[in-house]
Every structure is written in structure tokens, then in C-alpha cells.
Scaffold this motif. Structure first.
Motif, PDB file in Angstrom:
ATOM      1  N   SER A 138      -5.711  40.896  34.447  1.00  0.00           N
ATOM      2  CA  SER A 138      -5.845  39.519  33.957  1.00  0.00           C
ATOM      3  C   SER A 138      -5.437  39.415  32.489  1.00  0.00           C
ATOM      4  CB  SER A 138      -7.292  39.042  34.137  1.00  0.00           C
ATOM      5  OG  SER A 138      -7.665  39.079  35.492  1.00  0.00           O
ATOM      6  N   VAL A 139      -5.906  40.388  31.690  1.00  0.00           N
ATOM      7  CA  VAL A 139      -5.547  40.382  30.263  1.00  0.00           C
ATOM      8  C   VAL A 139      -4.039  40.542  30.092  1.00  0.00           C
ATOM      9  CG1 VAL A 139      -5.770  41.645  28.086  1.00  0.00           C
ATOM     10  CG2 VAL A 139      -7.792  41.225  29.497  1.00  0.00           C
ATOM     11  N   LEU A 140      -3.438  41.415  30.890  1.00  0.00           N
ATOM     12  CA  LEU A 140      -1.990  41.625  30.817  1.00  0.00           C
ATOM     13  C   LEU A 140      -1.233  40.333  31.108  1.00  0.00           C
ATOM     14  CD1 LEU A 140       0.418  43.605  30.578  1.00  0.00           C
ATOM     15  CD2 LEU A 140       0.238  43.951  33.063  1.00  0.00           C
ATOM     16  N   GLY A 141      -1.683  39.610  32.123  1.00  0.00           N
ATOM     17  CA  GLY A 141      -1.019  38.352  32.464  1.00  0.00           C
ATOM     18  C   GLY A 141      -1.118  37.330  31.352  1.00  0.00           C
ATOM     19  N   SER A 142      -2.308  37.188  30.771  1.00  0.00           N
ATOM     20  CA  SER A 142      -2.503  36.197  29.707  1.00  0.00           C
ATOM     21  C   SER A 142      -1.721  36.574  28.447  1.00  0.00           C
ATOM     22  CB  SER A 142      -3.989  36.072  29.379  1.00  0.00           C
ATOM     23  OG  SER A 142      -4.711  35.596  30.500  1.00  0.00           O
ATOM     24  N   ILE A 143      -1.777  37.854  28.080  1.00  0.00           N
ATOM     25  CA  ILE A 143      -1.095  38.294  26.854  1.00  0.00           C
ATOM     26  C   ILE A 143       0.419  38.134  26.978  1.00  0.00           C
ATOM     27  CG2 ILE A 143      -0.549  40.310  25.439  1.00  0.00           C
ATOM     28  CD1 ILE A 143      -3.410  41.240  25.825  1.00  0.00           C
ATOM     29  N   THR A 144       0.976  38.561  28.104  1.00  0.00           N
ATOM     30  CA  THR A 144       2.435  38.444  28.266  1.00  0.00           C
ATOM     31  C   THR A 144       2.863  36.977  28.330  1.00  0.00           C
ATOM     32  OG1 THR A 144       2.126  38.699  30.665  1.00  0.00           O
ATOM     33  CG2 THR A 144       2.743  40.660  29.406  1.00  0.00           C
ATOM     34  N   ALA A 145       2.048  36.137  28.988  1.00  0.00           N
ATOM     35  CA  ALA A 145       2.388  34.712  29.087  1.00  0.00           C
ATOM     36  C   ALA A 145       2.432  34.062  27.709  1.00  0.00           C
ATOM     37  CB  ALA A 145       1.386  33.995  29.984  1.00  0.00           C
ATOM     38  N   ILE A 146       1.457  34.431  26.856  1.00  0.00           N
ATOM     39  CA  ILE A 146       1.432  33.869  25.499  1.00  0.00           C
ATOM     40  C   ILE A 146       2.498  34.522  24.620  1.00  0.00           C
ATOM     41  CG2 ILE A 146       0.044  33.631  23.403  1.00  0.00           C
ATOM     42  CD1 ILE A 146      -2.441  33.488  25.181  1.00  0.00           C
ATOM     43  N   SER A 147       2.635  35.839  24.733  1.00  0.00           N
ATOM     44  CA  SER A 147       3.519  36.586  23.831  1.00  0.00           C
ATOM     45  C   SER A 147       4.978  36.188  23.995  1.00  0.00           C
ATOM     46  CB  SER A 147       3.368  38.092  24.074  1.00  0.00           C
ATOM     47  OG  SER A 147       2.054  38.510  23.809  1.00  0.00           O
ATOM     48  N   PHE A 148       5.436  36.072  25.244  1.00  0.00           N
ATOM     49  CA  PHE A 148       6.861  35.780  25.395  1.00  0.00           C
ATOM     50  C   PHE A 148       7.185  34.352  24.945  1.00  0.00           C
ATOM     51  CE2 PHE A 148       6.137  33.792  29.608  1.00  0.00           C
ATOM     52  CZ  PHE A 148       7.120  32.811  29.622  1.00  0.00           C
ATOM     53  N   LYS A 149       6.204  33.450  25.060  1.00  0.00           N
ATOM     54  CA  LYS A 149       6.432  32.090  24.539  1.00  0.00           C
ATOM     55  C   LYS A 149       6.517  32.115  23.011  1.00  0.00           C
ATOM     56  CE  LYS A 149       4.143  29.581  28.327  1.00  0.00           C
ATOM     57  NZ  LYS A 149       3.758  30.726  29.177  1.00  0.00           N
ATOM     58  N   PHE A 150       5.598  32.852  22.385  1.00  0.00           N
ATOM     59  CA  PHE A 150       5.623  32.957  20.925  1.00  0.00           C
ATOM     60  C   PHE A 150       6.924  33.594  20.449  1.00  0.00           C
ATOM     61  CE2 PHE A 150       0.799  32.949  19.844  1.00  0.00           C
ATOM     62  CZ  PHE A 150       0.704  31.693  20.418  1.00  0.00           C
ATOM     63  N   LEU A 151       7.317  34.676  21.112  1.00  0.00           N
ATOM     64  CA  LEU A 151       8.536  35.380  20.704  1.00  0.00           C
ATOM     65  C   LEU A 151       9.771  34.515  20.935  1.00  0.00           C
ATOM     66  CD1 LEU A 151       9.598  37.988  19.532  1.00  0.00           C
ATOM     67  CD2 LEU A 151       9.718  38.944  21.841  1.00  0.00           C
ATOM     68  N   PHE A 152       9.754  33.765  22.023  1.00  0.00           N
ATOM     69  CA  PHE A 152      10.862  32.844  22.299  1.00  0.00           C
ATOM     70  C   PHE A 152      10.991  31.810  21.179  1.00  0.00           C
ATOM     71  CE2 PHE A 152      12.279  28.779  24.064  1.00  0.00           C
ATOM     72  CZ  PHE A 152      13.502  29.134  24.608  1.00  0.00           C
ATOM     73  N   ILE A 153       9.863  31.230  20.793  1.00  0.00           N
ATOM     74  CA  ILE A 153       9.873  30.240  19.706  1.00  0.00           C
ATOM     75  C   ILE A 153      10.350  30.883  18.407  1.00  0.00           C
ATOM     76  CG2 ILE A 153       8.420  28.743  18.279  1.00  0.00           C
ATOM     77  CD1 ILE A 153       6.632  28.342  20.749  1.00  0.00           C
ATOM     78  N   LEU A 154       9.874  32.095  18.137  1.00  0.00           N
ATOM     79  CA  LEU A 154      10.245  32.789  16.907  1.00  0.00           C
ATOM     80  C   LEU A 154      11.745  33.078  16.855  1.00  0.00           C
ATOM     81  CD1 LEU A 154       9.464  34.251  14.288  1.00  0.00           C
ATOM     82  CD2 LEU A 154       9.038  36.301  15.665  1.00  0.00           C
ATOM     83  N   LEU A 155      12.287  33.613  17.942  1.00  0.00           N
ATOM     84  CA  LEU A 155      13.706  33.972  17.961  1.00  0.00           C
ATOM     85  C   LEU A 155      14.594  32.739  17.828  1.00  0.00           C
ATOM     86  CD1 LEU A 155      13.822  36.751  20.716  1.00  0.00           C
ATOM     87  CD2 LEU A 155      13.971  37.024  18.248  1.00  0.00           C
ATOM     88  N   PHE A 156      14.239  31.697  18.548  1.00  0.00           N
ATOM     89  CA  PHE A 156      15.050  30.489  18.456  1.00  0.00           C
ATOM     90  C   PHE A 156      14.908  29.835  17.087  1.00  0.00           C
ATOM     91  CE2 PHE A 156      16.439  30.283  22.797  1.00  0.00           C
ATOM     92  CZ  PHE A 156      17.509  29.405  22.757  1.00  0.00           C
ATOM     93  N   SER A 157      13.741  29.948  16.478  1.00  0.00           N
ATOM     94  CA  SER A 157      13.567  29.396  15.127  1.00  0.00           C
ATOM     95  C   SER A 157      14.431  30.152  14.123  1.00  0.00           C
ATOM     96  CB  SER A 157      12.096  29.474  14.713  1.00  0.00           C
ATOM     97  OG  SER A 157      11.290  28.708  15.589  1.00  0.00           O
ATOM     98  N   ILE A 158      14.450  31.481  14.253  1.00  0.00           N
ATOM     99  CA  ILE A 158      15.311  32.289  13.375  1.00  0.00           C
ATOM    100  C   ILE A 158      16.771  31.909  13.583  1.00  0.00           C
ATOM    101  CG2 ILE A 158      16.148  34.628  12.916  1.00  0.00           C
ATOM    102  CD1 ILE A 158      13.330  35.626  13.617  1.00  0.00           C
ATOM    103  N   LEU A 159      17.152  31.771  14.846  1.00  0.00           N
ATOM    104  CA  LEU A 159      18.529  31.388  15.161  1.00  0.00           C
ATOM    105  C   LEU A 159      18.844  30.001  14.621  1.00  0.00           C
ATOM    106  CD1 LEU A 159      20.924  32.622  16.747  1.00  0.00           C
ATOM    107  CD2 LEU A 159      20.202  31.252  18.690  1.00  0.00           C
ATOM    108  N   LEU A 160      17.877  29.102  14.742  1.00  0.00           N
ATOM    109  CA  LEU A 160      18.065  27.732  14.270  1.00  0.00           C
ATOM    110  C   LEU A 160      18.269  27.694  12.764  1.00  0.00           C
ATOM    111  CD1 LEU A 160      17.947  24.636  14.544  1.00  0.00           C
ATOM    112  CD2 LEU A 160      15.453  24.810  14.462  1.00  0.00           C
ATOM    113  N   TYR A 161      17.419  28.403  12.031  1.00  0.00           N
ATOM    114  CA  TYR A 161      17.534  28.367  10.576  1.00  0.00           C
ATOM    115  C   TYR A 161      18.747  29.141  10.081  1.00  0.00           C
ATOM    116  CZ  TYR A 161      13.239  25.837   9.768  1.00  0.00           C
ATOM    117  OH  TYR A 161      12.287  24.851   9.738  1.00  0.00           O
TER     118      TYR A 161
END
Length: 372
Positions: free
Chosen positions: A213-236
Motif C-alpha cells: 500500500s505504501v509503495l502504491g501511494s509513494i509512487t503515485a505521488i512521486s511520479f506526479k511530483f517528478l513530472f511537474i518538476l521536469l516539465f517546469s525545468i523544461l518550461l523555464y
């Protein structure tokens, strides 16, 4: 409890990020930036927004209405949100600029207009989803994980395309150190997808339930955060390069205008010199005219010039004297006096007298033998 935390964190982060991205989109559109890049910002913002919206709805239904996370309606809604997110990510991929050949999914999105691609995407997946929903709804023997099979292939395909397009873009921006984060993003997406599709009872045979359960929650949150971070870096980085290109373009334009201004100044200087030469020549001509106007000739001298204007070089002084019925010495005397008055000396005196006589219309003083 873990689901509530996951929904809460995802809703807060994604909705706030979507609002910020929307403001960036509005500013860039008003600034009339590259339309392709601006469109990419819009779709990227919508992809983040649907994540936040889905998490917010799940939070309300699970915490407020006490629905279980395994409720089939929630699963259907989750699949819908995931498909919408995949659609918006696909639409944002063509805006990721690089010099290499785009991937198949990007070329497919570019082949159609946005309306056509959205219609095609919704039409095909809508028919597939209808089959899955019709076969699973009300059938307790079918696992909820089966429903996620609608989204799994699309999510994997989008993840692979995203991995390659981001890496190409970071290479183009000389940011190869971003290879690792993009690869981690891909791995997290694969783990999140795997967590959805593998039945929990099967997973618990090998892994502790709490860890699963913890693995599912962490990966679900982490990949969204990382996606936002990478696209933000790309955007700027895109925005920085865009502003840098604008500055370079402005500098080139100013340099070009400066060169054109220098050429214009040179042309004006040449024209000014030409005008000065013209004015100088005009002054000389005016001076000559004034001097000529001051010349006072006797009637006989005017007549001599008239004969010169008429006969020119065709007759000698002797022949002209005969025509005028005067002696050659008398004509020579008149010629000498005229040259002295006109300040003519040296060789070619006769030619100068003829030119002067013709120019100043002394031909009117010519009298033919018959007139005489």
C-alpha cells in the motif's frame, strides 16, 4: 489513511501547480511568445489540472461520502482521469523542442488537428472503455484491476514517448544530467501502472500488505511530483532560451539598423559633396557669366564674332576678312582686341572665340554679302 493522504497531497500540489502554469500561459500568450510553446504550456497545465481534479473528487467521495477506494465507480472515474491526463500529455509533446526526429506518437499527434486527434482518441478509447465497463459492471467475478487494462497500454506508451522526448529536449539544451531524473520518472510510472494492474491478493503472496500500500501511494505521488518538476525545468529553460533568442534577435536588428544608418550617412555625405561640387561649379559659371556680362564690345567687334559664329572653322581669317570687305590686318586687330577683352590666350584662340560667339548668340550680328 494512506489513500486520504495521497489524494490530499496530490490535489493540493497539482491544483496549485495548474493555477501557476495557467498564469504563465496567460502571460506568455499576451507576450505573443512562440505559439507552439504556449500551446504546450496549456496542455501541460491541463494534464496537471486533471490529476488534481481527480484527486480532489476521490478525496471528497472517500472522506466525505465514505466510499471505499475499491468502489467500481471510483475505479471508472480514475481510469477516465488517467486517460484524460494521457491525452493532454500527448498534446503537449509536440511543443518539446529539439533537433532530432520526433517519436511516432508525436508525429501521429502532429498529423491531425487538435480537434481531430481528440475526437480520434476519445472515439477509439471510448469504444474500448464501453466494452470493459459493460463486461465488468455488476460482475463481481471480474477484478477491479481488470478495468485498468483500458489505461495501461496508453500510460506505458505515453511514458516511453515522454522519456524519449524529454531526453532529446534536455540534450538540445545541453542538460544531459537530466537523463537520470527522466529515467526515474519512467520507472515510477511503470511501478505505478504495475501496482494498479496486479491484484492485491496476488501481490500479498510475496510482499507485505502495508509495504504494498505504501509503495502504491509513494509512487503515485512521486511520479506526479517528478513530472511537474521536469516539465517546469523544461518550461523555464524554454522561456530562458526564448528570451535569449529575442535578445539576440534584437541585437542583430539593432546592428542591422546601425549598418543601414551608416550607409545612409555615407550616402548623404557623398550627396553633400556632390552638391558642394555643383554649387562650386555654379559659382564659377556665375562668375564667368558676370564677367561676360561686363564685357563691352564695339559693333565692329560684335560683327567679327558674328562672322566667326557663322563660318566657324570653315574659313580662314583672310577669307573672313574678304567676306567682311576689310583687310586681313584689320580683322587680326579686331581679333586681338577681342581676345584681350575676353582674356583668351594661347593656342586654340580661334576655337575659343567661335565657341564664345555661338554660345552668346553673336550670330545675329552676321551680315551676308547680299545684306551688305
Amino acid at each position: 489513511m494512506l489513500n486520504t493522504i495521497e489524494y490530499t497531497v496530490t490535489a493540493i500540489v497539482c491544483l496549485i501547480s495548474a493555477i501557476v502554469i495557467q498564469r504563465i500561459f496567460s502571460k506568455e500568450r499576451l507576450r505573443q511568445a512562440d505559439p507552439k510553446g504556449v500551446e504546450g504550456i496549456k496542455w501541460f497545465g491541463l494534464a496537471i489540472f486533471v490529476w488534481g481534479l481527480g484527486a480532489l473528487v476521490n478525496l471528497i467521495l472517500v472522506s466525505g461520502f465514505k466510499w471505499t477506494p475499491t468502489n467500481k465507480v471510483l475505479i471508472y472515474f480514475g481510469v477516465l482521469i488517467s486517460l484524460a491526463n494521457s491525452l493532454f500529455i500527448i498534446l503537449s509533446l509536440p511543443s518539446i523542442e529539439h533537433q532530432k526526429k520526433p517519436g511516432i506518437l508525436v508525429r501521429l499527434a502532429q498529423r491531425f488537428s487538435i480537434r481531430e486527434f481528440v475526437s480520434l482518441f476519445c472515439g477509439v478509447l471510448g469504444m474500448i472503455a464501453f466494452v470493459f465497463v459493460a463486461s465488468s459492471y455488476g460482475n463481481e467475478e471480474i477484478s477491479n484491476n481488470f478495468i485498468w487494462l483500458i489505461d495501461i497500454p496508453i500510460s506505458i506508451l505515453v511514458a516511453i514517448s515522454l522519456l524519449f522526448e524529454l531526453n532529446k529536449a534536455f540534450v538540445a539544451r545541453q542538460m544531459k544530467f537530466m537523463y537520470l531524473p527522466t529515467f526515474v520518472l519512467f520507472i515510477l510510472i511503470v511501478i505505478a501502472v504495475t501496482h494498479r494492474i496486479i491484484p492485491q491478493d496476488k501481490a500479498l503472496q510475496f510482499i507485505d500488505q502495508k509495504f504494498w500500500s505504501v509503495l502504491g501511494s509513494i509512487t503515485a505521488i512521486s511520479f506526479k511530483f517528478l513530472f511537474i518538476l521536469l516539465f517546469s525545468i523544461l518550461l523555464y529553460s524554454w522561456k530562458f532560451l526564448s528570451e535569449k533568442e529575442q535578445q539576440q534577435s534584437l541585437a542583430q536588428q539593432l546592428t542591422l539598423e546601425n549598418e543601414q544608418l551608416k550607409k545612409t550617412i555615407e550616402q548623404f555625405e557623398l550627396a553633400n559633396e556632390s552638391h558642394l561640387d555643383t554649387i562650386k561649379n555654379l559659382k564659377v559659371e556665375v562668375k564667368d557669366l558676370r564677367q561676360t556680362a561686363k564685357v563691352e564690345l564695339s559693333d565692329r567687334q560684335k560683327e567679327v564674332l558674328g562672322y566667326l559664329a557663322h563660318y566657324g572653322k570653315d574659313k580662314s581669317y583672310t577669307e573672313i576678312a574678304q567676306e567682311m570687305h576689310i583687310s586681313t590686318d584689320g580683322l587680326q586687330t579686331h581679333i586681338h582686341q577681342i581676345k584681350k577683352i575676353l582674356n583668351i590666350s594661347g593656342a586654340g584662340g580661334k576655337e575659343q572665340l567661335i565657341e564664345f560667339a555661338k554660345t552668346h548668340d553673336f550670330l545675329q550680328y552676321f551680315q551676308s554679302g547680299e545684306d551688305a
